[in-house]
Every structure is written in structure tokens, then in C-alpha cells.
Scaffold this motif. Structure first.
Motif: not given
Length: 93
Positions: A10-15
Motif C-alpha cells: 500500500t502507500g504512495r509512490h516511493k513511500r
């Protein structure tokens, strides 16, 4: 049905953040799952997962197979050693 304990991203781009889930082995990585067992944020300083420990042990007792990464995380928090000790005690007694 073969149940595996694995990480779902899950999470966003690069995180990235990951959920530890119990899922049918035939489903895709981020597909349907049976239960969310915890979360893991690798970007935190400690890098220690927050798990529902009793539920993880329940799934392991019922034959769920952890992925290599999940097994490493379980070793890091000491849950894998506890499971192995239970298994050895049951086999011995």
C-alpha cells in the motif's frame, strides 16, 4: 485452499507501506485476502511491524505458510521462535 502469510503493498509512490495479510496462495499480491494481520512501514527507524500477534499465531497453527520476508519479520519480533517452541512442545508431549 493453501493459505499464505504475505505482504501486500500500500502507500504512495516511493513511500511504501505493507499490510501483512493471510491470503489464498492463488490470489495476486494486492488482490483479495482473508484477514489483515498487521502493518509494516520499512521507512520508520525501527522497521518493526505492528502485528496482531495472537491472530498470526492462530494462522500459523492452522498451517498457513509465511513468505520468506514475513518469516524474517516474525523472527525480528520473536514470534517465530515462540511458534517453533509451541510446535516442539506439542510434538514432544
Amino acid at each position: 485452499m493453501a493459505v499464505h502469510l504475505r505482504l501486500s503493498r500500500t502507500g504512495r509512490h516511493k513511500r511504501p507501506m505493507y499490510r501483512l495479510v493471510a491470503a489464498d496462495s492463488r490470489k495476486p499480491r494486492d488482490g483479495r485476502f482473508l484477514e489483515i494481520l498487521g502493518i509494516f512501514d520499512p521507512l520508520k527507524d525501527a522497521g518493526v511491524p505492528e502485528l496482531k500477534q495472537e491472530r498470526v499465531l492462530t494462522w500459523l497453527r492452522h498451517g498457513a505458510q509465511p513468505s520468506v520476508t514475513v518469516r524474517t519479520l516474525l523472527r525480528r519480533i520473536g514470534l517465530w521462535k515462540q511458534f517453533e517452541a509451541e510446535k516442539a512442545a506439542k510434538k514432544k508431549g
